[in-house]
Design a protein around this motif. Structure first.
Motif, PDB file in Angstrom:
ATOM      1  N   VAL A 146     -76.325   7.899 -15.914  1.00  0.00           N
ATOM      2  CA  VAL A 146     -76.412   6.569 -14.644  1.00  0.00           C
ATOM      3  C   VAL A 146     -76.578   5.338 -15.052  1.00  0.00           C
ATOM      4  CG1 VAL A 146     -77.549   6.445 -12.589  1.00  0.00           C
ATOM      5  CG2 VAL A 146     -76.588   8.651 -13.114  1.00  0.00           C
ATOM      6  N   GLY A 147     -77.550   5.251 -16.142  1.00  0.00           N
ATOM      7  CA  GLY A 147     -78.275   4.093 -16.628  1.00  0.00           C
ATOM      8  C   GLY A 147     -77.433   3.214 -17.794  1.00  0.00           C
ATOM      9  N   ARG A 174     -73.508  17.607 -11.272  1.00  0.00           N
ATOM     10  CA  ARG A 174     -74.971  16.724 -11.083  1.00  0.00           C
ATOM     11  C   ARG A 174     -74.662  15.115 -11.080  1.00  0.00           C
ATOM     12  NH1 ARG A 174     -78.644  15.864  -8.046  1.00  0.00           N
ATOM     13  NH2 ARG A 174     -80.454  15.044  -8.910  1.00  0.00           N
ATOM     14  N   LEU A 175     -74.050  15.097 -12.042  1.00  0.00           N
ATOM     15  CA  LEU A 175     -73.510  13.562 -12.237  1.00  0.00           C
ATOM     16  C   LEU A 175     -72.845  13.077 -11.116  1.00  0.00           C
ATOM     17  CD1 LEU A 175     -73.647  11.180 -13.956  1.00  0.00           C
ATOM     18  CD2 LEU A 175     -71.681  11.843 -15.120  1.00  0.00           C
ATOM     19  N   VAL A 176     -72.083  13.826 -10.335  1.00  0.00           N
ATOM     20  CA  VAL A 176     -71.106  13.251  -9.428  1.00  0.00           C
ATOM     21  C   VAL A 176     -72.025  13.389  -8.042  1.00  0.00           C
ATOM     22  CG1 VAL A 176     -69.348  14.046  -7.657  1.00  0.00           C
ATOM     23  CG2 VAL A 176     -68.902  14.342 -10.195  1.00  0.00           C
ATOM     24  N   GLU A 177     -72.945  14.239  -7.881  1.00  0.00           N
ATOM     25  CA  GLU A 177     -73.970  14.169  -6.903  1.00  0.00           C
ATOM     26  C   GLU A 177     -74.769  13.036  -7.100  1.00  0.00           C
ATOM     27  OE1 GLU A 177     -76.462  17.615  -7.219  1.00  0.00           O
ATOM     28  OE2 GLU A 177     -74.784  19.010  -6.475  1.00  0.00           O
ATOM     29  N   VAL A 178     -75.350  12.709  -8.260  1.00  0.00           N
ATOM     30  CA  VAL A 178     -76.066  11.391  -8.135  1.00  0.00           C
ATOM     31  C   VAL A 178     -75.624  10.004  -8.113  1.00  0.00           C
ATOM     32  CG1 VAL A 178     -77.608  10.204 -10.013  1.00  0.00           C
ATOM     33  CG2 VAL A 178     -77.771  12.785  -9.874  1.00  0.00           C
ATOM     34  N   LEU A 179     -74.199   9.973  -8.716  1.00  0.00           N
ATOM     35  CA  LEU A 179     -73.445   8.826  -8.428  1.00  0.00           C
ATOM     36  C   LEU A 179     -73.017   8.594  -6.857  1.00  0.00           C
ATOM     37  CD1 LEU A 179     -70.964   8.643 -11.492  1.00  0.00           C
ATOM     38  CD2 LEU A 179     -73.201   7.259 -11.124  1.00  0.00           C
ATOM     39  N   ALA A 181     -74.774   9.474  -4.521  1.00  0.00           N
ATOM     40  CA  ALA A 181     -75.690   9.392  -3.545  1.00  0.00           C
ATOM     41  C   ALA A 181     -76.424   8.105  -3.686  1.00  0.00           C
ATOM     42  CB  ALA A 181     -77.106  10.385  -3.888  1.00  0.00           C
ATOM     43  N   ARG A 182     -76.123   7.102  -4.745  1.00  0.00           N
ATOM     44  CA  ARG A 182     -76.641   6.102  -4.914  1.00  0.00           C
ATOM     45  C   ARG A 182     -76.184   4.999  -3.929  1.00  0.00           C
ATOM     46  NH1 ARG A 182     -76.779   3.864 -11.145  1.00  0.00           N
ATOM     47  NH2 ARG A 182     -78.186   2.516  -9.948  1.00  0.00           N
ATOM     48  N   THR A 183     -77.094   4.052  -3.472  1.00  0.00           N
ATOM     49  CA  THR A 183     -76.899   3.111  -2.564  1.00  0.00           C
ATOM     50  C   THR A 183     -77.237   1.709  -3.347  1.00  0.00           C
ATOM     51  OG1 THR A 183     -79.149   2.834  -1.941  1.00  0.00           O
ATOM     52  CG2 THR A 183     -77.821   4.547  -0.832  1.00  0.00           C
ATOM     53  N   ARG A 195     -78.204  -3.539 -10.924  1.00  0.00           N
ATOM     54  CA  ARG A 195     -77.716  -2.695 -12.044  1.00  0.00           C
ATOM     55  C   ARG A 195     -76.427  -1.902 -11.350  1.00  0.00           C
ATOM     56  NH1 ARG A 195     -82.969  -0.625 -11.591  1.00  0.00           N
ATOM     57  NH2 ARG A 195     -82.116   1.235 -10.493  1.00  0.00           N
ATOM     58  N   SER A 196     -75.272  -2.260 -11.936  1.00  0.00           N
ATOM     59  CA  SER A 196     -74.271  -1.583 -11.361  1.00  0.00           C
ATOM     60  C   SER A 196     -73.933  -0.051 -11.681  1.00  0.00           C
ATOM     61  CB  SER A 196     -72.949  -2.516 -11.709  1.00  0.00           C
ATOM     62  OG  SER A 196     -72.745  -2.462 -13.018  1.00  0.00           O
ATOM     63  N   ARG A 197     -73.024   0.538 -11.111  1.00  0.00           N
ATOM     64  CA  ARG A 197     -72.773   1.893 -11.516  1.00  0.00           C
ATOM     65  C   ARG A 197     -72.121   1.742 -12.944  1.00  0.00           C
ATOM     66  NH1 ARG A 197     -71.709   5.839  -7.182  1.00  0.00           N
ATOM     67  NH2 ARG A 197     -69.530   6.243  -8.445  1.00  0.00           N
ATOM     68  N   PRO A 198     -72.041   2.859 -13.602  1.00  0.00           N
ATOM     69  CA  PRO A 198     -71.601   3.065 -14.934  1.00  0.00           C
ATOM     70  C   PRO A 198     -69.976   2.871 -14.710  1.00  0.00           C
ATOM     71  CG  PRO A 198     -72.480   5.042 -14.494  1.00  0.00           C
ATOM     72  CD  PRO A 198     -72.957   4.161 -13.535  1.00  0.00           C
ATOM     73  N   TRP A 199     -69.094   2.179 -15.399  1.00  0.00           N
ATOM     74  CA  TRP A 199     -67.771   2.103 -15.493  1.00  0.00           C
ATOM     75  C   TRP A 199     -67.365   3.776 -16.194  1.00  0.00           C
ATOM     76  CZ3 TRP A 199     -63.922  -0.132 -13.518  1.00  0.00           C
ATOM     77  CH2 TRP A 199     -62.585  -0.244 -14.053  1.00  0.00           C
ATOM     78  N   VAL A 200     -66.690   4.344 -15.515  1.00  0.00           N
ATOM     79  CA  VAL A 200     -66.356   5.913 -16.046  1.00  0.00           C
ATOM     80  C   VAL A 200     -64.961   5.961 -16.758  1.00  0.00           C
ATOM     81  CG1 VAL A 200     -65.722   8.239 -15.513  1.00  0.00           C
ATOM     82  CG2 VAL A 200     -67.856   7.018 -14.441  1.00  0.00           C
ATOM     83  N   VAL A 201     -64.758   5.909 -17.964  1.00  0.00           N
ATOM     84  CA  VAL A 201     -63.222   6.054 -18.640  1.00  0.00           C
ATOM     85  C   VAL A 201     -63.227   7.236 -19.052  1.00  0.00           C
ATOM     86  CG1 VAL A 201     -62.100   5.286 -20.506  1.00  0.00           C
ATOM     87  CG2 VAL A 201     -63.633   3.642 -19.392  1.00  0.00           C
ATOM     88  N   ALA A 202     -62.142   8.077 -18.512  1.00  0.00           N
ATOM     89  CA  ALA A 202     -61.445   9.218 -18.869  1.00  0.00           C
ATOM     90  C   ALA A 202     -60.541   9.334 -20.108  1.00  0.00           C
ATOM     91  CB  ALA A 202     -60.858   9.974 -17.741  1.00  0.00           C
ATOM     92  N   VAL A 203     -60.785  10.169 -20.905  1.00  0.00           N
ATOM     93  CA  VAL A 203     -60.198  10.260 -22.391  1.00  0.00           C
ATOM     94  C   VAL A 203     -59.004  11.179 -22.249  1.00  0.00           C
ATOM     95  CG1 VAL A 203     -60.357  10.546 -24.748  1.00  0.00           C
ATOM     96  CG2 VAL A 203     -62.403   9.772 -23.441  1.00  0.00           C
TER      97      VAL A 203
END
Length: 566
Positions: A146-147, A174-179, A181-183, A195-203
């Motif tokens: 998340v950080g 758990r990662l999906v839950e935390v992301l 729930a973020r406001t 602090r922006s949310r992390p950019w998620v890249v699927a491989v």
């Protein structure tokens, strides 16, 4: 055109290259790292002296790699090594007992850090097979992800099937839950910085999707971008998994898909792009007149629902036919003419039909829900269906079989078998009803969970081409599947389907002879209409709410741009 190939076809294309020792993983991982670094630089953009924005520095950015077994994890680890050499801090979270040894060694040599996921109950467990990396609980891993600036999802590749399992499943849930729930307040640091949310890249693919069928059998970490290797995969284009793929990027690694005459007949799924539709569009020449440019017959609307007829004919007129003929009750015809005086309220020869919008479905016994036949529209639809199929006992408006759009209430009036130049245009609920009437045990949620499966089944059972409306529109015809995602979410509004019926009817009328002679072309024509519909919705009010009539009004401009660019 975007072409997506099945897992079996991709594997077959990879085999001779791997046997010859081609460095596929080296190509894939370098390209992956290049795209990730570019995305991170853009997300860290800064304002320049001239007030414009320019890409920021990659140095100092943080990446977290979620690493699973096999070559997909290897691609991720090797890419992580490249990112370290670009100045990024890289942490690999190993979520499997079996990860790619060469990739792990490369990451470590470059200076990347490695942690191994352990049960929440703690304890060192046994000795690690990976050189005793630091242990990390799921909460530790989630906190670090998340950080980060970017998270690479390399847990599962195209060789896996079914949902994520074991530690990887726990981590992603758990990662999906935390992301989720973020406001906005959570994203502000104590110093006021954002602090922006992390950019998620699927491989290659988001881990855990149905790679060939687009299903979501379990929790999936939705990507902002998917970097896929060699060719797009069907699950990246087909709903519901397409919604988890984000922006696409196809990395060329040397696969010769489609080049072998003895190989697969074609891609599993296609997606038309604007230039494809521009080349396809019928443009009148100096020798054309209204009867050669395509005449569309419309049976739509009832005294209770006259607006549907107005929307279908308005969209049809604006799409560019030679003529639109309307058949229906007198009071509905008056409403149509008040809106579109170009429409001809009389029977006559047509080159395509658009049937059923705004007409209630017939009950199993043939009667309507509220009246035996609302305004006589059921009888008109039955006659038009017989005419369109080339039934010698039907009407004579077409002089032979013609392509036909079958929408809404007309779906309940279909014969047991249809020609492939009939295009059925249900939404998920209507498709479920159609399938139930043919003995299939499926409801609307079932169709929404597996839309490709059920659209194919409807094609098999009816013989018709099936256009399943949704955020991604699926078109299934003889040996062809298209998946169009051109429309904004604002298009989910009343009357939008009626506008699509009008556009599609005109497209079919302009290609009537080809549609009947080459049934495989009908799916392409339907996909082209869906693309125009989606682009018109975006043009009507970019980024904001729209009405169905606004979409119809935007069609001429879209067609003009498409034709000019071909």
């Amino acid at each position: 055109m975007i072409e997506a190939w099945s897992v079996a076809d991709v594997r077959a294309a990879e085999h001779p290259l791997l046997a010859a020792g081609d460095p596929l993983m080296e190509r894939a991982s370098f390209a992956l790292a290049t795209i990730v670094a570019r995305d991170v630089a853009r997300r860290r953009s800064v304002v320049g002296p001239d007030g414009g924005r320019r890409d920021g520095r990659v140095t100092g950015a943080r990446a977290v790699l979620l690493v699973g077994p096999g070559n997909n994890g290897g691609d991720t680890l090797f890419a992580g090594a490249h990112l370290v050499r670009r100045g990024m801090g890289v942490l690999a979270v190993l979520a499997s007992e079996h990860v790619h040894g060469g990739g792990l060694a490369a990451l470590r040599r470059a200076g990347g850090r490695v942690v191994e996921l352990v049960p929440e109950s703690g304890g060192e467990g046994g000795a690690s097979r990976w050189g005793d990396p630091d242990p990390a609980t799921v909460e530790d891993a989630v906190s670090r992800a998340v950080g980060a600036d970017v998270v690479l999802d390399g847990l599962l590749g195209i060789g896996a099937s079914g949902a994520l399992r074991g530690p990887a499943a726990v981590l992603v849930r758990r990662l999906v839950e935390v992301l989720g729930a973020r406001t906005d307040r959570d994203e502000r640091g104590g110093d006021g910085s954002v602090r922006s949310r992390p950019w998620v890249v699927a491989v290659d693919v988001p881990s855990g999707i149905g790679v060939d069928d687009g299903t979501l059998p379990g929790t999936v970490l939705r990507a902002d971008r998917t970097v896929t290797f060699g060719a797009a995969k069907p699950g990246l284009l087909v709903p519901p998994a397409a919604g988890a793929a984000g922006h696409g990027a196809v990395v060329e690694i040397g696969l010769a898909l489609g080049a072998d005459p003895a190989g697969p007949p074609g891609p599993a799924v296609r997606r038309l792009e604007a230039r494809d539709v521009g080349r396809l569009w019928t443009v009148p020449g100096p020798e054309d007149q209204k009867y050669t440019r395509g005449v569309l017959g419309v049976v739509a609307g009832t005294p209770t629902f006259p607006g549907a007829a107005v929307l279908v004919t308005s969209a049809a007129v604006r799409t560019g036919p030679g003529m639109v003929r309307y058949q229906g009750p007198d009071d509905v015809a008056r409403a149509v003419l008040a809106a579109r005086p170009e429409v001809v309220p009389a029977s006559g020869r047509v080159q395509a039909w658009a049937l059923g919008s705004g007409v209630p479905a017939a009950a199993a016994g043939g009667a309507g829900h509220d009246e035996p036949d609302p305004g006589g529209q059921h009888a008109r639809i039955r006659a038009a269906l017989a005419d369109a199929a080339g039934d010698p006992g039907g009407a004579t408006s077409s002089g032979g079989p013609v392509p036909t759009v079958v929408d809404a209430g007309a779906l309940s009036l279909l014969p047991d078998r249809c020609p492939p130049w009939f295009v059925l245009t249900p939404h998920a609920g209507e498709l479920a009803t159609l399938l139930q009437g043919r003995g299939e045990a499926v409801d609307r949620p079932g169709v929404e969970a597996e839309p490709l499966r059920w659209a194919r089944r409807a094609h098999e059972l009816t013989g018709a081409t099936v256009l399943l409306k949704g955020s991604v529109t699926l078109v299934v015809g003889p040996a062809r599947v298209y998946a169009q995602a051109d429309a904004p979410a604002w298009l989910a509004t009343a009357g939008a389907g009626d506008v699509l019926t009008g556009i599609l009817g005109v497209v079919l009328a302009g290609h009537a002879a080809r549609a009947v002679a080459e049934p495989g072309s009908v799916a392409e024509l339907a996909a082209a209409a869906a693309l125009v519909h989606g682009l018109a919705a975006e043009r009507a009010n970019p980024g904001g709410p729209i009405s169905a009539l606004d979409v119809a009004a935007a069609v001429p401009g879209v067609v003009c741009e498409l034709v000019a660019a071909r």
